[in-house]
Design an enzyme around this catalytic site. Structure first.
Site, short mmCIF file in Angstrom:
data_model
loop_
_atom_site.label_atom_id
_atom_site.label_comp_id
_atom_site.label_asym_id
_atom_site.label_seq_id
_atom_site.Cartn_x
_atom_site.Cartn_y
_atom_site.Cartn_z
N SER A 108 27.12 39.95 31.21
CA SER A 108 28.16 40.74 30.56
C SER A 108 28.06 42.23 30.92
CB SER A 108 28.08 40.51 29.05
OG SER A 108 29.19 41.06 28.39
N ASP A 141 29.20 48.51 43.89
CA ASP A 141 30.46 48.81 44.58
C ASP A 141 30.47 50.22 45.15
OD1 ASP A 141 31.40 46.30 44.08
OD2 ASP A 141 33.08 46.90 42.80
N LYS A 181 29.21 36.37 33.53
CA LYS A 181 30.16 36.47 32.41
C LYS A 181 31.11 37.63 32.70
CE LYS A 181 30.56 36.95 27.39
NZ LYS A 181 31.27 38.24 27.31
#
Length: 434
Positions: A332, A343, A357
């Site tokens: 999560s 990224d 998740k």
């Protein structure tokens, strides 16, 4: 003639039997109507009272006529079932039991392990757990989405759970003799909590030994330090190790204070350990990411209608070599953190595939102290990745060594930690050659 007589006789007997059956059913129904009618009406009054428009959730229910649908359900098949229960079931069932079961059934219709109903007591317990101070047994638990089994991620150091002998990896089977397999994780946690000094019996299954163990735990106040740190000197360089165990209300401040302390100490690189971190509050993780990322997206959410909500960071950010360690229990908010820094390339991800998740839940209070938790959106990393059911793939995949039964992972054998150290040192040396 004989065959014709038999046919007529059979038809007459069939009609008589049918009449007798319907008469019996009517008698049972009539008998139960008197005792159950008041209960059904009272239950409906309570339902209407909860959705009286005093809360945002109540307005939403009235706007969509869901209260009418529930009324129809209660007045027909559900009402008949309640009458049968009241008349024939061996034990008593209260109106509160009926109502709670109805609300849980509505949430079960979502067929989503993350969407559920909280009673007033359960909701209060959940709010308490995110505040960083609560009274309970003192451990982090996690629920497997497929098996719905709840396992101990880690007992806090010095906690009642640790003192009672509960270990990481133990599967929670029963709480005070009640089988909790398949129950929502927040409901199970609320059963473990209670007043300081009270006892709770936790039955766990320990896979390493194949045993079911009863652990009597004395509840106590637990103050959770969700962020801990360690100063490391390696190969003539200063490295800061920051471990984040979950994302609660105090976590962002604790994290930033720790980061600043490491910078003042002269840390040349930072390792952030998110292993076994089950996640937590979205606001906490986005606040922690802001000073680590350049200006741009941190994470974005998209609902069923295509509506999108963006979270962004400003231009001010640290420029320091970093590595983030994850494993299969990093879930999560941990994956939001790892996905964002990956990224942007501001940190190297080390370890094993994360939990996977990639959906967001919202808790909606219902105006009477109760609440529902509802999955409302997918979340995406800055580059548009949705990792639900997939997880974050580390840049450097490192498995931990296989341990003997009851063996504890030591720093010496922690291959993931050593790989993160080597990666940060590599980044520091690379910067030095520029």
């Amino acid at each position: 003639m004989k065959e014709r007589g038999r046919f007529i006789l059979g038809m007459v007997m069939g009609i008589v039997c049918t009449v007798l059956i319907f008469t019996g059913v009517y008698a049972v129904t009539a008998k139960t109507d008197k005792g159950a009618e008041g209960n059904v009406q009272q239950g409906q009054m309570d339902l209407d009272k909860e959705d009286d428009g005093s809360s945002e959730a109540g307005n939403l229910l009235m706007k969509n006529d869901l209260d009418t649908n529930v009324s129809d359900l209660v007045d027909t098949k559900a009402a008949y079932i309640m009458r049968l229960i009241d008349s024939y079931f061996l034990y008593d069932v209260t109106q509160e039991d009926y109502q709670t079961a109805l609300y849980r059934a509505l949430m079960n219709a979502c067929n989503d392990p993350y969407s559920c109903y909280y009673t007033q007591e359960e909701y209060a317990s959940m709010q308490e757990s995110t505040s960083g101070i609560y009274c309970g047994i003192g451990c982090i638990v996690q629920q497997n989405v497929k098996s719905m089994l709840i396992s101990i991620v880690r007992p806090f150091k010095g906690s009642p759970a640790e003192k009672a002998g509960i270990r990481a990896g133990d599967i929670v089977y029963m709480v005070d003799g009640e089988d909790v397999t398949g129950q929502d994780i927040n409901l199970v946690v609320s059963k473990m909590k209670g007043e300081a000094g009270t006892k709770v019996m936790i039955t766990v299954y320990r896979e390493s030994t194949g045993q079911y163990l009863d652990m009597e735990v004395t509840r106590d106040f637990v103050e959770v330090d969700t962020v801990t740190s360690e100063r490391i000197e390696e190969d003539g360089h200063k490295l800061g190790l920051i471990t984040v165990t979950e994302f609660d209300e105090p976590t962002a401040k604790q994290f930033m204070d720790t980061f600043e302390d490491m910078k003042k100490w002269g840390a040349q690189g930072i390792i952030i350990d998110l292993r076994d971190n089950p996640g937590g509050l979205l606001d906490a993780v986005t606040e922690m990411l802001d000073p680590l990322l350049p200006a741009g997206l941190t994470v974005y959410m998209q609902d069923k209608y295509g509506g999108r909500e963006d979270y962004k960071s400003d231009a001010a950010c640290y420029d320091i070599p970093m590595a983030v360690i994850v494993n299969g229990s990093s879930a999560s908010a941990s994956e939001i953190f790892a996905g964002a820094v990956q990224d942007y390339g501001v940190a190297t991800i080390v370890g094993t595939q994360s939990f996977g998740k990639g959906i967001v839940q919202s808790v909606v209070p219902l105006g009477d102290g109760s609440a529902i938790k509802l999955t409302i959106a997918d979340y995406y990393t800055p580059k548009g990745r949705n990792i639900h059911g997939v997880g974050i793939t580390p840049d450097i995949v490192v498995e931990l060594p296989v341990l003997e039964a009851n063996e504890i992972l030591t720093r010496e054998k922690d291959t993931q930690f050593h790989a993160a150290v080597e990666e940060v040192l590599r980044q520091i040396r690379e910067e030095g050659t520029k």
